[in-house]
Design a protein around this motif. Structure first.
Motif, PDB file in Angstrom:
ATOM      1  N   LEU A 133       0.990  -0.712   0.548  1.00 48.76           N
ATOM      2  CA  LEU A 133      -0.070  -0.331   0.017  1.00 48.76           C
ATOM      3  C   LEU A 133       0.812   1.295   0.238  1.00 48.76           C
ATOM      4  O   LEU A 133       2.041   1.197   0.484  1.00 48.76           O
ATOM      5  N   THR A 134       0.246   2.170  -0.294  1.00 51.87           N
ATOM      6  CA  THR A 134       1.024   3.646  -1.016  1.00 51.87           C
ATOM      7  C   THR A 134       0.867   4.312   0.593  1.00 51.87           C
ATOM      8  O   THR A 134      -0.940   4.990   0.468  1.00 51.87           O
ATOM      9  N   LEU A 189       4.846  13.618   0.340  1.00 55.65           N
ATOM     10  CA  LEU A 189       4.965  12.412   0.777  1.00 55.65           C
ATOM     11  C   LEU A 189       4.489  11.203   0.632  1.00 55.65           C
ATOM     12  O   LEU A 189       3.246  11.188   1.054  1.00 55.65           O
ATOM     13  N   ALA A 190       5.294  10.008  -0.738  1.00 51.05           N
ATOM     14  CA  ALA A 190       4.791   9.062  -0.926  1.00 51.05           C
ATOM     15  C   ALA A 190       5.562   7.647  -0.590  1.00 51.05           C
ATOM     16  O   ALA A 190       6.507   8.038  -1.166  1.00 51.05           O
ATOM     17  N   ALA A 218       7.736   6.542 -10.320  1.00 50.69           N
ATOM     18  CA  ALA A 218       6.869   7.211 -11.720  1.00 50.69           C
ATOM     19  C   ALA A 218       6.159   7.412 -11.746  1.00 50.69           C
ATOM     20  O   ALA A 218       5.304   8.254 -11.527  1.00 50.69           O
ATOM     21  N   SER A 219       5.396   6.087 -12.260  1.00 48.34           N
ATOM     22  CA  SER A 219       3.212   6.229 -11.697  1.00 48.34           C
ATOM     23  C   SER A 219       3.035   6.819 -10.198  1.00 48.34           C
ATOM     24  O   SER A 219       2.240   7.613 -10.317  1.00 48.34           O
ATOM     25  N   VAL A 220       2.947   6.500  -8.945  1.00 49.91           N
ATOM     26  CA  VAL A 220       2.600   7.216  -8.020  1.00 49.91           C
ATOM     27  C   VAL A 220       2.962   8.683  -7.924  1.00 49.91           C
ATOM     28  O   VAL A 220       1.471   9.174  -7.453  1.00 49.91           O
ATOM     29  N   GLY A 262      -4.851  13.022  -7.997  1.00 49.05           N
ATOM     30  CA  GLY A 262      -4.909  13.240  -6.468  1.00 49.05           C
ATOM     31  C   GLY A 262      -4.909  11.786  -5.653  1.00 49.05           C
ATOM     32  O   GLY A 262      -4.830  12.154  -4.424  1.00 49.05           O
ATOM     33  N   ARG A 263      -4.511  11.245  -6.049  1.00 53.09           N
ATOM     34  CA  ARG A 263      -4.549   9.648  -5.234  1.00 53.09           C
ATOM     35  C   ARG A 263      -3.588   8.623  -6.369  1.00 53.09           C
ATOM     36  O   ARG A 263      -3.744   8.713  -7.268  1.00 53.09           O
TER      37      ARG A 263
END
Length: 407
Positions: free
Chosen positions: A3-4, A15-16, A354-356, A364-365
């Motif tokens: 999970l992110t 921050l992710a 990069a996708s995140v 926004g998610r």
């Protein structure tokens, strides 16, 4: 499935972190909303110049010492400036997170930006801009995008020659101070690091970074039309841009599957009908593209001057024919191919980071692989054919580049 976890820090930096405890490494993607769309008027190419100039020294290190410091930590890094944002990508061992972030903090907050270093950066930018003349497809699409957008989204990220030549060190320093700010920037980390550990390290390195940056302009479009670029070439480049649905649209994955049927493999319609059966082109494809808030389908064909008119006609006929529907076999092959591509992409921590970052910028998610696979799986034959009947691709912008305008 990892999970992110996402949090907006006190300075506005997003921050992710996607934890992968089994991985000894970390992939980082820092996305800053600094691109050609927010370049100052008359200085198109400023974002590109700044991205190159930053690496000429930062903190207590000159350019060579800065490169040596990254190499000593085993960092594989890259950076690039584009239409909407600038990215800094890196891969390194997880236990090097703090010193790596400290180096990036110098680059982002304490770059030298010395006047004597700017000329070398300018010359590289001018060479990249000049290379456009030797790349007819890119030149054609650069002109076509400028024709599509009335807003700055039509700009060339490489800048304009006259603007690059007259950009001054002082103007670029002022531009850096305006745009290189944390609010709206996104830092994605994927790999062997825990969220709380990452947050502490990021706040330590970048907590003192402050400011809001510059807002992006709204998208503004022209009416669809055709244009021709005359150039003495042996081939003709053909480009079309069709309006499409954005990633936030409920039928986004339906549209993506339809495009894969059109141009996703060697069994796709454009390759089969335009190249293999008729021999009209040496290259043909269609690919989804777009900017934040507006998406489009970009179609390309390369052919000879003698066959250009027929190629354009057949190309548009095949795209129009998509509204008549796809077959069960086409849909299933496309699903398998798209899922395989997604799984392989997810296996790469660098691509996942990069996708995140892109998801957070666009939507926004963050979308998980499970979510994407489920959305693809739920598209059945009746749904995709209904969508295509109700949303045919029509009314494109068209560009050609070659020795003469098509009749």
């Amino acid at each position: 499935m990892a999970l992110t976890e996402v949090e907006v820090l006190s300075n506005g930096l997003v921050l992710a972190v996607e934890e992968r405890p089994w991985s000894p490494a970390v992939a980082m993607q820092l996305l800053l909303p600094v691109g050609a769309v927010t370049d100052p008027e008359g200085v198109e190419g400023a974002a590109s110049l700044l991205e190159g100039w930053l690496w000429k020294g930062a903190g207590g290190r000159d350019a060579q010492a800065l490169a040596d410091a990254f190499d000593a930590l085993g960092v594989r890094r890259a950076s690039a400036s584009g239409l909407e944002y600038t990215t800094f990508a890196a891969e390194f061992l997880a236990d090097k997170l703090r010193p790596v972030l400290a180096l990036y903090a110098d680059v982002l907050m304490r770059p030298h930006l010395l006047g004597e270093d700017l000329e070398a950066v300018r010359q590289v930018a001018l060479q990249e801009r000049a290379a456009l003349e030797d790349q007819p497809p890119k030149k054609m699409f650069t002109a076509l995008r400028r024709a599509v957008f009335k807003s700055p989204h039509g700009r060339n990220p490489d800048g304009e020659k006259a603007h690059l030549e007259r950009a001054t060190a002082q103007a670029l320093r002022e531009d850096f101070a305006r745009r290189y700010r944390p609010k709206g920037a996104i830092l994605a980390l994927v790999g062997g690091v825990r969220f709380e550990e990452a947050k502490e390290a990021v706040e330590e390195a970048l907590g003192g970074w402050r400011g809001e940056g510059v807002p992006h302009p709204p998208v503004e479009l022209s009416a669809p039309h055709a244009l021709h670029l005359e150039q003495a070439t042996a081939q003709v480049q053909i480009g079309l841009i069709y309006p499409d649905v954005t990633p936030a649209h409920p039928e986004f994955y339906t549209a993506r599957l339809a495009v894969q049927v059109l141009s996703g493999s060697s069994s796709s319609r454009l390759f089969t009908e335009v190249r293999e059966k008729r021999g009209l082109v040496y290259s043909v494809y269609a690919t989804p593209n777009g900017v934040k808030g507006y998406s489009y389908l970009r179609v390309y064909a390369g052919t000879t001057p003698e066959r250009a008119g027929e190629t354009l006609r057949v190309l548009q006929e095949e795209i129009t024919r998509l509204s008549e529907g796809v077959t069960e076999g086409e849909l299933e092959r496309t699903k398998v191919g798209l899922r395989a591509a997604l799984v392989m992409q997810d296996e790469s921590s660098r691509q996942r980071a990069a996708s995140v970052a892109r998801d957070l910028y666009q939507l926004g998610r963050v979308r998980s692989l499970d979510e994407i696979e489920a959305r693809i799986a739920e598209v059945n034959l009746s749904r995709i054919n209904r969508y295509l009947r109700e949303n045919p691709y029509r009314g494109p912008w068209v560009a050609t580049l070659g020795p003469r305008k098509l009749a």
